[in-house]
Design a protein around this motif. Structure first.
Motif, PDB file in Angstrom:
ATOM      1  N   ILE A 143       0.814  -1.221   0.000  1.00  0.00           N
ATOM      2  CA  ILE A 143       0.000   0.000   0.000  1.00  0.00           C
ATOM      3  C   ILE A 143       0.842   1.264   0.000  1.00  0.00           C
ATOM      4  O   ILE A 143       0.337   2.331  -0.321  1.00  0.00           O
ATOM      5  CB  ILE A 143      -1.008   0.011   1.168  1.00  0.00           C
ATOM      6  N   PHE A 144       2.130   1.172   0.382  1.00  0.00           N
ATOM      7  CA  PHE A 144       3.014   2.340   0.245  1.00  0.00           C
ATOM      8  C   PHE A 144       4.100   2.042  -0.795  1.00  0.00           C
ATOM      9  O   PHE A 144       5.259   2.386  -0.647  1.00  0.00           O
ATOM     10  CB  PHE A 144       3.589   2.808   1.589  1.00  0.00           C
ATOM     11  N   ALA A 145       3.678   1.438  -1.896  1.00  0.00           N
ATOM     12  CA  ALA A 145       4.609   0.955  -2.915  1.00  0.00           C
ATOM     13  C   ALA A 145       5.523   2.045  -3.463  1.00  0.00           C
ATOM     14  O   ALA A 145       6.713   1.804  -3.702  1.00  0.00           O
ATOM     15  CB  ALA A 145       3.835   0.290  -4.053  1.00  0.00           C
ATOM     16  N   GLU A 146       5.009   3.244  -3.685  1.00  0.00           N
ATOM     17  CA  GLU A 146       5.849   4.316  -4.242  1.00  0.00           C
ATOM     18  C   GLU A 146       7.037   4.615  -3.316  1.00  0.00           C
ATOM     19  O   GLU A 146       8.177   4.772  -3.780  1.00  0.00           O
ATOM     20  CB  GLU A 146       5.024   5.589  -4.452  1.00  0.00           C
ATOM     21  N   TYR A 147       6.757   4.706  -2.023  1.00  0.00           N
ATOM     22  CA  TYR A 147       7.798   4.964  -1.021  1.00  0.00           C
ATOM     23  C   TYR A 147       8.741   3.767  -0.915  1.00  0.00           C
ATOM     24  O   TYR A 147       9.974   3.922  -0.873  1.00  0.00           O
ATOM     25  CB  TYR A 147       7.126   5.251   0.318  1.00  0.00           C
ATOM     26  N   ALA A 148       8.176   2.559  -0.886  1.00  0.00           N
ATOM     27  CA  ALA A 148       8.992   1.354  -0.782  1.00  0.00           C
ATOM     28  C   ALA A 148       9.913   1.209  -1.991  1.00  0.00           C
ATOM     29  O   ALA A 148      11.105   0.880  -1.848  1.00  0.00           O
ATOM     30  CB  ALA A 148       8.100   0.128  -0.636  1.00  0.00           C
ATOM     31  N   LEU A 149       9.401   1.473  -3.187  1.00  0.00           N
ATOM     32  CA  LEU A 149      10.212   1.296  -4.389  1.00  0.00           C
ATOM     33  C   LEU A 149      11.326   2.331  -4.483  1.00  0.00           C
ATOM     34  O   LEU A 149      12.451   2.011  -4.870  1.00  0.00           O
ATOM     35  CB  LEU A 149       9.335   1.345  -5.628  1.00  0.00           C
ATOM     36  N   ASP A 150      11.025   3.574  -4.133  1.00  0.00           N
ATOM     37  CA  ASP A 150      12.085   4.587  -4.136  1.00  0.00           C
ATOM     38  C   ASP A 150      13.169   4.237  -3.121  1.00  0.00           C
ATOM     39  O   ASP A 150      14.370   4.409  -3.372  1.00  0.00           O
ATOM     40  CB  ASP A 150      11.497   5.965  -3.818  1.00  0.00           C
ATOM     41  N   VAL A 176       4.925  -6.917 -10.876  1.00  0.00           N
ATOM     42  CA  VAL A 176       6.192  -7.080 -11.601  1.00  0.00           C
ATOM     43  C   VAL A 176       7.204  -6.032 -11.154  1.00  0.00           C
ATOM     44  O   VAL A 176       8.352  -6.347 -10.819  1.00  0.00           O
ATOM     45  CB  VAL A 176       5.966  -6.997 -13.127  1.00  0.00           C
ATOM     46  N   GLU A 177       6.795  -4.771 -11.130  1.00  0.00           N
ATOM     47  CA  GLU A 177       7.732  -3.713 -10.738  1.00  0.00           C
ATOM     48  C   GLU A 177       8.081  -3.799  -9.267  1.00  0.00           C
ATOM     49  O   GLU A 177       9.246  -3.630  -8.877  1.00  0.00           O
ATOM     50  CB  GLU A 177       7.142  -2.339 -11.050  1.00  0.00           C
ATOM     51  N   PHE A 178       7.087  -4.042  -8.422  1.00  0.00           N
ATOM     52  CA  PHE A 178       7.337  -4.064  -6.985  1.00  0.00           C
ATOM     53  C   PHE A 178       8.388  -5.113  -6.629  1.00  0.00           C
ATOM     54  O   PHE A 178       9.377  -4.828  -5.943  1.00  0.00           O
ATOM     55  CB  PHE A 178       6.034  -4.343  -6.230  1.00  0.00           C
ATOM     56  N   PHE A 179       8.207  -6.327  -7.107  1.00  0.00           N
ATOM     57  CA  PHE A 179       9.122  -7.399  -6.706  1.00  0.00           C
ATOM     58  C   PHE A 179      10.418  -7.410  -7.509  1.00  0.00           C
ATOM     59  O   PHE A 179      11.363  -8.106  -7.128  1.00  0.00           O
ATOM     60  CB  PHE A 179       8.413  -8.748  -6.775  1.00  0.00           C
ATOM     61  N   SER A 180      10.490  -6.620  -8.583  1.00  0.00           N
ATOM     62  CA  SER A 180      11.754  -6.541  -9.323  1.00  0.00           C
ATOM     63  C   SER A 180      12.849  -5.913  -8.484  1.00  0.00           C
ATOM     64  O   SER A 180      14.037  -6.098  -8.760  1.00  0.00           O
ATOM     65  CB  SER A 180      11.564  -5.741 -10.612  1.00  0.00           C
ATOM     66  N   LEU A 181      12.469  -5.169  -7.456  1.00  0.00           N
ATOM     67  CA  LEU A 181      13.449  -4.511  -6.594  1.00  0.00           C
ATOM     68  C   LEU A 181      13.595  -5.197  -5.243  1.00  0.00           C
ATOM     69  O   LEU A 181      14.302  -4.691  -4.367  1.00  0.00           O
ATOM     70  CB  LEU A 181      13.060  -3.046  -6.397  1.00  0.00           C
ATOM     71  N   MET A 182      12.922  -6.329  -5.053  1.00  0.00           N
ATOM     72  CA  MET A 182      13.029  -7.068  -3.804  1.00  0.00           C
ATOM     73  C   MET A 182      13.975  -8.261  -3.967  1.00  0.00           C
ATOM     74  O   MET A 182      13.967  -8.936  -4.997  1.00  0.00           O
ATOM     75  CB  MET A 182      11.648  -7.560  -3.344  1.00  0.00           C
ATOM     76  N   ASP A 183      14.775  -8.499  -2.953  1.00  0.00           N
ATOM     77  CA  ASP A 183      15.684  -9.641  -2.966  1.00  0.00           C
ATOM     78  C   ASP A 183      15.099 -10.838  -2.233  1.00  0.00           C
ATOM     79  O   ASP A 183      15.481 -11.980  -2.499  1.00  0.00           O
ATOM     80  CB  ASP A 183      17.022  -9.250  -2.317  1.00  0.00           C
ATOM     81  N   ALA A 184      14.188 -10.574  -1.308  1.00  0.00           N
ATOM     82  CA  ALA A 184      13.542 -11.646  -0.562  1.00  0.00           C
ATOM     83  C   ALA A 184      12.161 -11.180  -0.138  1.00  0.00           C
ATOM     84  O   ALA A 184      11.884  -9.973  -0.054  1.00  0.00           O
ATOM     85  CB  ALA A 184      14.363 -12.044   0.662  1.00  0.00           C
ATOM     86  N   ALA A 185      11.291 -12.143   0.115  1.00  0.00           N
ATOM     87  CA  ALA A 185       9.949 -11.828   0.590  1.00  0.00           C
ATOM     88  C   ALA A 185       9.475 -12.921   1.527  1.00  0.00           C
ATOM     89  O   ALA A 185       9.687 -14.110   1.267  1.00  0.00           O
ATOM     90  CB  ALA A 185       8.971 -11.688  -0.575  1.00  0.00           C
ATOM     91  N   ASN A 186       8.857 -12.520   2.616  1.00  0.00           N
ATOM     92  CA  ASN A 186       8.076 -13.453   3.406  1.00  0.00           C
ATOM     93  C   ASN A 186       6.621 -13.120   3.121  1.00  0.00           C
ATOM     94  O   ASN A 186       6.177 -11.990   3.345  1.00  0.00           O
ATOM     95  CB  ASN A 186       8.364 -13.361   4.900  1.00  0.00           C
ATOM     96  N   VAL A 187       5.892 -14.088   2.597  1.00  0.00           N
ATOM     97  CA  VAL A 187       4.505 -13.875   2.216  1.00  0.00           C
ATOM     98  C   VAL A 187       3.596 -14.601   3.193  1.00  0.00           C
ATOM     99  O   VAL A 187       3.763 -15.795   3.445  1.00  0.00           O
ATOM    100  CB  VAL A 187       4.239 -14.378   0.779  1.00  0.00           C
ATOM    101  N   ASP A 188       2.638 -13.870   3.755  1.00  0.00           N
ATOM    102  CA  ASP A 188       1.638 -14.462   4.642  1.00  0.00           C
ATOM    103  C   ASP A 188       0.601 -15.201   3.814  1.00  0.00           C
ATOM    104  O   ASP A 188      -0.144 -14.589   3.054  1.00  0.00           O
ATOM    105  CB  ASP A 188       0.926 -13.375   5.457  1.00  0.00           C
TER     106      ASP A 188
END
Length: 369
Positions: A143-150, A176-188
């Motif tokens: 929900i704060f993707a713009e801040y997280a991606l920057d 696609v864009e959000f996770f392109s900048l993530m190295d790891a994720a824990n998904v509930d």
């Protein structure tokens, strides 16, 4: 008129929306597809229509920053023992009645967002404090993707990795864009029942399953799953087997699964806390289904905390809660006993960060913990 900054709010141009009939806009970030009138907020509360466009009201604002052990996310096979700078904002795009962070994720009180930091400041602070990564957590970063991606871009530039702790409730295009900048994720993975998602989360199961398959099959993001086990709601043998079988079939045996203990909170205070034996039973079911790495969380259970070699069965990373008591994985991620490759991300193992939790003031950050 209230000053947005004084109230803990900001105004930042939002993405992933389009105009619809009646002078409204529709948010295209998550499957809730909120349709907003001027001045109206989405279900997440932090995305709103203003001057005919989408704005994010929490950009640059946080409910706090803290250095945690990576195992707290939980990520047990992503650079074990490393430190991670964690932060979140407020709001959420799910409506989980059992939310364990409800004071943040369900908050509509923007006054709590008094910690402020630019993406570059966050990246520099993580580097100065010896953190290997930054976690977007406490509430859902989608929900704060713009801040997280920057922030993720600034972290990449600084040599810091990015970790999303998320429910995975996001549309395909922004995913696609959000996770392109993530190295790891824990998904509930809240449960393995669409009825559960509708009744207790105000969401649907399938978009989460779609996100999981996308992450595992189409990206290089390291993925671990967490399921909060709630007595009488998602703890039956039948559902647990279905969940484990789906992971085995669609994601493979090497995706770690954490079964976490529920405690009565928010709108489910009438249910008991999860017994340790229930978590152990869930773990046995998942291991019998063929999963290689299954953990128990929020309880003291040394066996359920430990990473075992799927080849020879030797304990390789022995944990007590967030403390690593023994570590026997080679730098290239193999078992030293049988040379089996251990799924995850590894490197040179030094002094583990341990179970500490160190609050960080952005005004004074900079010294290593």
């Amino acid at each position: 008129m209230t000053d947005p900054a004084a109230s803990g709010e900001s105004r930042y141009p939002g993405r992933w929306w389009h105009a619809i009939e009646g002078g409204r806009i529709q948010c295209d970030l998550c499957p809730r597809d909120c349709k907003l009138h001027e001045g109206q907020r989405g279900a997440c509360f932090v995305r709103m229509m203003e001057a005919g466009a989408m704005v994010l009201t929490t950009y640059g604002r946080s409910s706090g920053f803290c250095v945690d052990p990576i195992e707290k996310k939980p990520l047990n096979q992503f650079y074990p023992g490393s430190a991670i700078l964690s932060f979140g904002t407020a709001g959420c795009n799910l409506a989980c009645k059992f939310c364990q962070n409800w004071d943040i994720s369900k908050s509509r009180d923007m006054d709590r967002l008094m910690a402020s930091a630019s993406p570059e400041r966050i990246a520099a602070t993580a580097k100065n404090m010896g953190c290997k990564s930054v976690a977007y957590t406490y509430n859902d970063p989608i929900i704060f993707a713009e801040y997280a991606l920057d922030t993720a871009r600034a972290c990449r530039d600084a040599g810091i990795m990015n970790v999303a702790v998320t429910a995975g409730y996001i549309h395909a295009e922004p995913r696609v864009e959000f996770f392109s900048l993530m190295d790891a994720a824990n998904v509930d993975l809240k449960a393995f029942s669409d009825d559960f998602y509708v009744k207790y989360c105000g969401a649907r199961l399938q978009p989460v399953l779609d996100t999981l398959e996308y992450l595992v099959k189409e990206t290089t993001v390291w993925v671990e799953l967490t399921t909060l086990i709630i007595p009488t709601l998602n703890d039956s043998d039948t559902e647990l087997r279905a969940l484990a079988d789906w992971i085995m079939r669609r994601l493979g045996p090497d995706v770690p699964l954490h079964f976490s203990a529920f405690h009565p909170d928010y709108k489910l205070r009438d249910l008991p806390a999860t017994p340790v034996e229930t978590l152990k039973r869930a773990r046995r079911i998942a291991l019998e289904a063929g999963l290689h790495y299954v953990y128990t969380g929020n309880v003291h259970d040394s066996e359920g905390d430990t990473t075992f070699c799927p080849g020879c069965g030797q304990p390789l990373i022995v944990r007590d809660w967030y403390n690593i008591r023994a570590y026997h994985v080679t730098e290239d991620g193999r078992c030293p006993h049988c040379a089996t490759a251990i799924a995850g991300r590894y490197g040179k193992f030094g002094q583990p960060f341990g179970a500490r939790r160190i609050p960080v003031s952005m005004a004074s950050a900079g010294s290593p913990p």
